[in-house]
Design an enzyme around this catalytic site. Sequence first.
Site, short mmCIF file in Angstrom:
data_model
loop_
_atom_site.label_atom_id
_atom_site.label_comp_id
_atom_site.label_asym_id
_atom_site.label_seq_id
_atom_site.Cartn_x
_atom_site.Cartn_y
_atom_site.Cartn_z
N GLU A 1 -18.67 6.32 0.60
CA GLU A 1 -18.16 7.69 0.71
C GLU A 1 -18.45 8.15 -0.81
OE1 GLU A 1 -18.47 10.44 1.75
OE2 GLU A 1 -16.79 11.07 3.08
N ASP B 1 -10.77 13.27 -0.71
CA ASP B 1 -10.19 14.54 -1.09
C ASP B 1 -8.94 14.38 -0.02
OD1 ASP B 1 -9.38 16.75 -2.20
OD2 ASP B 1 -10.92 18.30 -1.14
N PHE C 1 -13.32 20.71 -8.61
CA PHE C 1 -14.57 20.62 -7.61
C PHE C 1 -15.83 20.14 -8.55
CE2 PHE C 1 -17.97 21.85 -5.02
CZ PHE C 1 -17.43 21.66 -3.70
P1 IMP Z 1 -11.98 14.99 3.03
O1 IMP Z 1 -11.40 13.95 2.24
O2 IMP Z 1 -11.88 14.97 4.64
O3 IMP Z 1 -11.11 16.16 2.59
O4 IMP Z 1 -13.49 15.46 2.73
C1 IMP Z 1 -14.19 14.61 1.73
C2 IMP Z 1 -15.47 15.59 1.78
O5 IMP Z 1 -15.45 16.68 1.41
C3 IMP Z 1 -16.54 14.36 0.90
O6 IMP Z 1 -17.20 13.38 1.54
C4 IMP Z 1 -17.12 15.60 0.40
O7 IMP Z 1 -18.42 16.07 1.22
C5 IMP Z 1 -16.47 17.10 0.23
N1 IMP Z 1 -15.79 17.17 -0.82
C6 IMP Z 1 -14.48 16.91 -1.14
N2 IMP Z 1 -14.27 17.17 -2.56
C7 IMP Z 1 -15.43 17.68 -3.02
C8 IMP Z 1 -16.01 17.95 -4.41
O8 IMP Z 1 -15.17 18.19 -5.41
N3 IMP Z 1 -17.35 18.39 -4.55
C9 IMP Z 1 -18.26 18.40 -3.51
N4 IMP Z 1 -17.90 17.87 -2.15
C10 IMP Z 1 -16.29 17.54 -2.03
MG MG Z 2 -19.08 13.63 2.02
#
Ligand code: IMP
Ligand code: MG
Length: 178
Positions: free
Chosen positions: A97, A101, A150
């Site tokens: 990955e 986040d 971000f």
């Molecule tokens: P989550 O952990 O389900 O919230 O999603 C993670 C995904 O969100 C990552 O694989 C990225 O594609 C996207 N993402 C989360 N934070 C960022 C960031 O700071 N920049 C760009 N994409 C992000």
């Molecule tokens: Mg991703």
Amino acid sequence: MKEEIKVLISEEEIREKVQEIAAQINRDYEGKEVFLLCILKGSVYFTCELSKYLTIPVKMGFLSVSSYGDGLTSSGVVRINQDEEINVKGKHVIVIEDIVDSGRTLSFLMHMLAKREPESLRLCSFLDKPAGRVSEVTPDYTGFTIPDKFVVGFGMDYAQKYRNLPYIGELNFKEGEE
Ligand code: IMP
Ligand code: MG
């Protein structure tokens, strides 16, 4: 609004960290073959770079996952877009990955993969943003832990832009012309 990008992690720092993670994986999986499962699109750069420094046998799969929300936050409803890539039975799977986040996407995916009887299953995320965590996910391999900013570059995008930056930058919006 003008988009401004400030370098957070340089190209050199990325390379050193990728080599460190690869060395660790080479040690941990000595004598085994690994299946790198790249989560599209953000992890493409990391997966390719990491694989170059792996000396153990490597196979790769590419999986597209989407989670739907209001555009700013993910909803937790996750959809898998290529089922043929998830034939993980009996393999040493490392999910690759770009960034974790909220953890919603990975939490769903790791549970789904675990049910398909891999020989082993680990998560390797280049970045970890623990401040945003909603679902319990802890990467087995992490490059950098970053604050709640971000970021773009090294595969990561804002509105599909900036994936090709060779460094990781913090994206900010400033008043003014485009
Ligand atoms: P989550 O952990 O389900 O919230 O999603 C993670 C995904 O969100 C990552 O694989 C990225 O594609 C996207 N993402 C989360 N934070 C960022 C960031 O700071 N920049 C760009 N994409 C992000
Ligand atoms: Mg991703």
